[in-house]
Design a protein around this motif. Structure first.
Motif, short mmCIF file in Angstrom:
data_model
loop_
_atom_site.label_atom_id
_atom_site.label_comp_id
_atom_site.label_asym_id
_atom_site.label_seq_id
_atom_site.Cartn_x
_atom_site.Cartn_y
_atom_site.Cartn_z
N GLY A 310 0.67 -4.14 -16.71
CA GLY A 310 1.51 -3.50 -16.04
C GLY A 310 0.73 -4.38 -14.43
O GLY A 310 -0.40 -3.89 -14.69
N VAL A 311 1.56 -4.45 -13.64
CA VAL A 311 1.10 -5.37 -12.30
C VAL A 311 0.63 -4.20 -11.32
O VAL A 311 1.63 -3.37 -10.68
CB VAL A 311 1.79 -6.54 -11.58
CG1 VAL A 311 1.23 -7.35 -11.12
CG2 VAL A 311 2.10 -7.06 -13.02
N HIS A 312 -0.91 -4.03 -11.00
CA HIS A 312 -0.68 -2.57 -10.08
C HIS A 312 -1.77 -3.61 -8.64
O HIS A 312 -2.99 -4.25 -8.71
CB HIS A 312 -1.47 -1.54 -10.02
CG HIS A 312 -1.11 -0.63 -12.52
ND1 HIS A 312 0.25 -0.51 -12.22
CD2 HIS A 312 -1.87 -1.39 -13.58
CE1 HIS A 312 0.31 -0.43 -13.10
NE2 HIS A 312 -0.81 -0.45 -14.16
N ILE A 313 -0.85 -3.62 -8.13
CA ILE A 313 -1.77 -4.78 -6.82
C ILE A 313 -2.21 -3.58 -5.41
O ILE A 313 -1.13 -2.30 -4.61
CB ILE A 313 -0.04 -4.90 -5.96
CG1 ILE A 313 0.22 -6.11 -6.69
CG2 ILE A 313 -0.95 -6.16 -4.77
CD1 ILE A 313 1.16 -7.21 -6.60
N GLY A 314 -3.73 -3.58 -5.40
CA GLY A 314 -3.80 -3.34 -4.24
C GLY A 314 -3.63 -3.97 -2.77
O GLY A 314 -3.74 -5.32 -3.25
N ILE A 315 -3.45 -2.97 -2.00
CA ILE A 315 -3.62 -3.68 -0.44
C ILE A 315 -4.40 -3.28 -0.03
O ILE A 315 -4.38 -2.05 0.72
CB ILE A 315 -1.65 -3.56 -0.45
CG1 ILE A 315 -0.80 -2.89 -1.34
CG2 ILE A 315 -1.73 -4.05 1.12
CD1 ILE A 315 -0.39 -4.84 -1.60
N ALA A 316 -5.42 -3.94 0.37
CA ALA A 316 -6.67 -3.61 1.44
C ALA A 316 -6.04 -3.19 3.12
O ALA A 316 -5.67 -4.58 3.68
CB ALA A 316 -7.26 -4.88 1.19
N ALA A 317 -6.09 -2.20 3.55
CA ALA A 317 -6.02 -1.66 4.33
C ALA A 317 -6.57 -1.13 5.39
O ALA A 317 -7.54 -0.13 5.02
CB ALA A 317 -5.00 -0.68 4.26
N GLN A 318 -7.06 -1.56 6.08
CA GLN A 318 -7.97 -1.04 8.00
C GLN A 318 -7.27 0.26 8.17
O GLN A 318 -5.93 0.67 8.66
CB GLN A 318 -7.93 -2.00 8.57
CG GLN A 318 -9.39 -1.05 9.34
CD GLN A 318 -10.69 -1.02 9.02
OE1 GLN A 318 -10.75 -2.31 7.90
NE2 GLN A 318 -11.35 -0.36 9.15
N SER A 347 0.90 3.09 3.11
CA SER A 347 0.46 2.66 4.66
C SER A 347 0.46 3.74 5.30
O SER A 347 -0.86 4.20 5.97
CB SER A 347 1.18 1.70 4.55
OG SER A 347 0.71 1.34 6.55
N GLU A 348 1.17 4.56 5.29
CA GLU A 348 1.18 6.08 5.97
C GLU A 348 0.29 6.92 5.59
O GLU A 348 -0.18 7.58 6.59
CB GLU A 348 2.57 6.71 6.08
CG GLU A 348 3.91 5.87 7.45
CD GLU A 348 5.12 6.52 7.46
OE1 GLU A 348 5.63 7.20 6.68
OE2 GLU A 348 6.02 5.92 7.99
N ALA A 349 0.29 6.64 4.25
CA ALA A 349 -0.60 7.69 3.49
C ALA A 349 -2.19 8.10 3.66
O ALA A 349 -2.45 8.42 3.80
CB ALA A 349 -0.31 8.41 2.17
N ALA A 350 -2.34 6.46 3.34
CA ALA A 350 -3.13 5.28 3.27
C ALA A 350 -4.11 6.26 5.50
O ALA A 350 -5.40 6.67 6.24
CB ALA A 350 -3.81 3.96 4.16
N LYS A 351 -3.07 5.49 6.51
CA LYS A 351 -3.42 6.31 8.07
C LYS A 351 -4.19 7.33 8.04
O LYS A 351 -4.58 7.72 9.09
CB LYS A 351 -2.24 5.65 8.95
CG LYS A 351 -2.80 3.90 8.32
CD LYS A 351 -1.69 2.80 9.66
CE LYS A 351 -1.70 1.79 9.10
NZ LYS A 351 -0.77 0.59 10.41
N ALA A 352 -3.33 8.52 7.44
CA ALA A 352 -3.19 9.68 7.25
C ALA A 352 -4.79 10.24 6.96
O ALA A 352 -5.06 11.34 7.44
CB ALA A 352 -2.00 10.35 7.55
N GLY A 353 -5.17 9.46 5.94
CA GLY A 353 -5.87 10.15 5.25
C GLY A 353 -5.31 10.91 4.19
O GLY A 353 -6.08 12.17 3.76
#
Length: 450
Positions: A310-318, A347-353
């Motif tokens: 499985g290709v599970h791609i992490g997206i580094a997000a500030q 992206s929305e989940a990461a920014k909202a914590g």
């Protein structure tokens, strides 16, 4: 009055300890049941600890940044009937006597009446006299208030106001490299005298520095806690254990950008929009089909490389809390639009914590991008224990030689780092060149090899 002890609870999933990242209370605070008293962090998940009782905080068992074992006492709360506001303060053994000039809480106390300066009453009355229309007396050694050029602290005169001084004083100041606008004058109309200059020089060289150019010797110490501490530890582990090799390649993004614009235009206005990243994710999946060793993790203690199907791609997000890496799972089974939708959700989940533990774990290869701030070249740090990371640099219009002439093209660099223990330089070059070919001819991303 009894005492209730709050212990660090078992937050589940086999966690044996947690880092204290924030206190919401201090000793002496009154709390009510369910008030949050502290926050702890485990594996990028922050957990708030509420108070189970009403009472007064009597003791805190750790400092911010401490790692506390599950079951350890962290707060003691005095319970029972709280004293009324009119009740006298308890002067028992728990309250230390105040030091001279300090309250029990460490605040400065006003001086007792007998310690006031003898002329304080005269000074107060003198300050009132101008408001009553009476002249303000002054001695020959103290110039009238209106005659002072600047305060004794060396506050500069207003812009354009020329300091008053004799030629001899100006010559001395020029020879000494002193800006007379910084020198308070005690003579008539704020005139600067030799004595004023002597006093200014005696205060040291920094007194004549222009505003904003003064030396600063303050030091602010910032303790790394919570997310910042985890990031620091992970970066240190990656650089300490992984010998990095970074390969940079220039890519012509013109055709892909035209295709992306056309695809976005063909969709309803309220649908998710395609960015560069879904195209890159699909290109990486195709390149990994040819070289599966890049979609791997390496256990260097056991000496085992795990190649993942499985290709599970992490997206580094500030994010406001720091750098996080949400993971788009099973990109090999996602089409272009599905990749875009999952990226938007993460992206929305990461920014909202609100990203879950599942969202933040399990990556097998990572993309890092700074968007418009991406620079020309970067040297990405591999997300340990992975073996590869793809770095996206900024896209910009550049002159590009097409074989007969220079033409303006949308160009972008990829800066990719690899674990040199697992990936040879040749293989790294082949991998990046495959991604380059797919991005420069984006129709090939959608063509299945037979």
């Amino acid at each position: 009055m009894s005492e209730h002890v709050i212990k660090l609870p078992d937050v589940g999933e086999g966690v044996a300890e947690a880092e204290l990242v924030e206190w919401h209370v201090k000793v002496g605070d009154v709390v009510r049941e369910d008030d949050v008293v502290a926050a702890v962090m485990t594996d990028k998940a922050t957990v708030e600890i509420p108070s189970p009782v009403d009472g007064e905080i009597a003791w805190l068992g750790a400092e911010v940044g401490d790692v506390v074992a599950v079951g350890s006492p962290i707060v003691r709360i005095r319970t029972g009937e709280a004293p009324s506001a009119d009740a006298p303060m308890d002067d028992g053994a728990e309250k230390a006597p105040a030091a001279d000039g300090m309250s029990a809480q460490g605040e400065d106390l006003p001086p007792p009446p007998e310690e006031e300066a003898p002329d304080s009453a005269d000074a107060k009355s003198a300050e009132k006299r101008p408001a009553e229309g009476k002249p303000q007396p002054h001695s020959p050694s103290t110039p009238p208030r209106g005659n002072r050029g600047t305060s004794a602290g060396g506050i500069p005169r207003p812009t354009g106001e020329k300091p008053l001084a004799s030629p001899a004083v100006r010559l001395r100041a020029r020879d000494a490299g002193i800006d007379l606008r910084q020198v308070p004058g005690s003579g008539p109309a704020g005139r600067i005298t030799h004595d004023d200059l002597d006093q200014f020089i005696s205060r040291g060289p920094q007194a004549g520095a222009a505003p904003g150019l003064a030396r600063r010797t303050d030091i602010e110490e910032v303790k790394l806690v919570g997310m910042r501490r985890r990031i620091a530890e992970k970066m240190a582990t990656a650089k300490r254990h992984i010998p990095h090799i970074t390969y940079v390649e220039e890519i012509d993004m013109s055709a892909l950008e035209d295709l992306r614009a056309a695809l976005n235009k063909s969709r309803p206005a309220d649908s998710v929009k395609l960015t560069l990243l879904p195209f890159l994710m699909r290109a990486m999946v195709r390149a990994i089909d040819d070289q599966p060793q890049f979609n791997a993790t390496f256990d260097d203690e056991a000496g085992i490389v795990s190649r993942h199907g499985g290709v599970h791609i992490g997206i580094a997000a500030q994010t406001p809390a720091g750098l996080v890496v949400p993971v788009a799972k099973h990109c090999e089974a996602r089409d272009l639009w599905d990749c875009a939708g999952e990226l938007n959700r993460l992206s929305e989940a990461a920014k909202a914590g609100t990203a879950s533990r599942e969202d933040l774990s399990g990556s097998t290869i990572t993309i890092t991008s700074l968007g418009a701030l991406g620079g020309i070249v970067t040297t990405p740090v591999i997300n340990h224990p992975e073996v590869a990371i793809i770095g996206v640099n900024k896209m910009q219009m550049r002159p590009h030689w097409d074989g007969t002439d220079f033409a303006p093209r949308r160009m972008m660099n990829l800066s990719c780092s690899f674990d040199h223990r697992i990936i040879d330089g040749y293989d790294a070059a082949v991998f990046v060149q495959r991604i380059k070919a797919l991005l420069e001819t984006p129709a090939m991303i959608f063509v299945e090899d037979r």
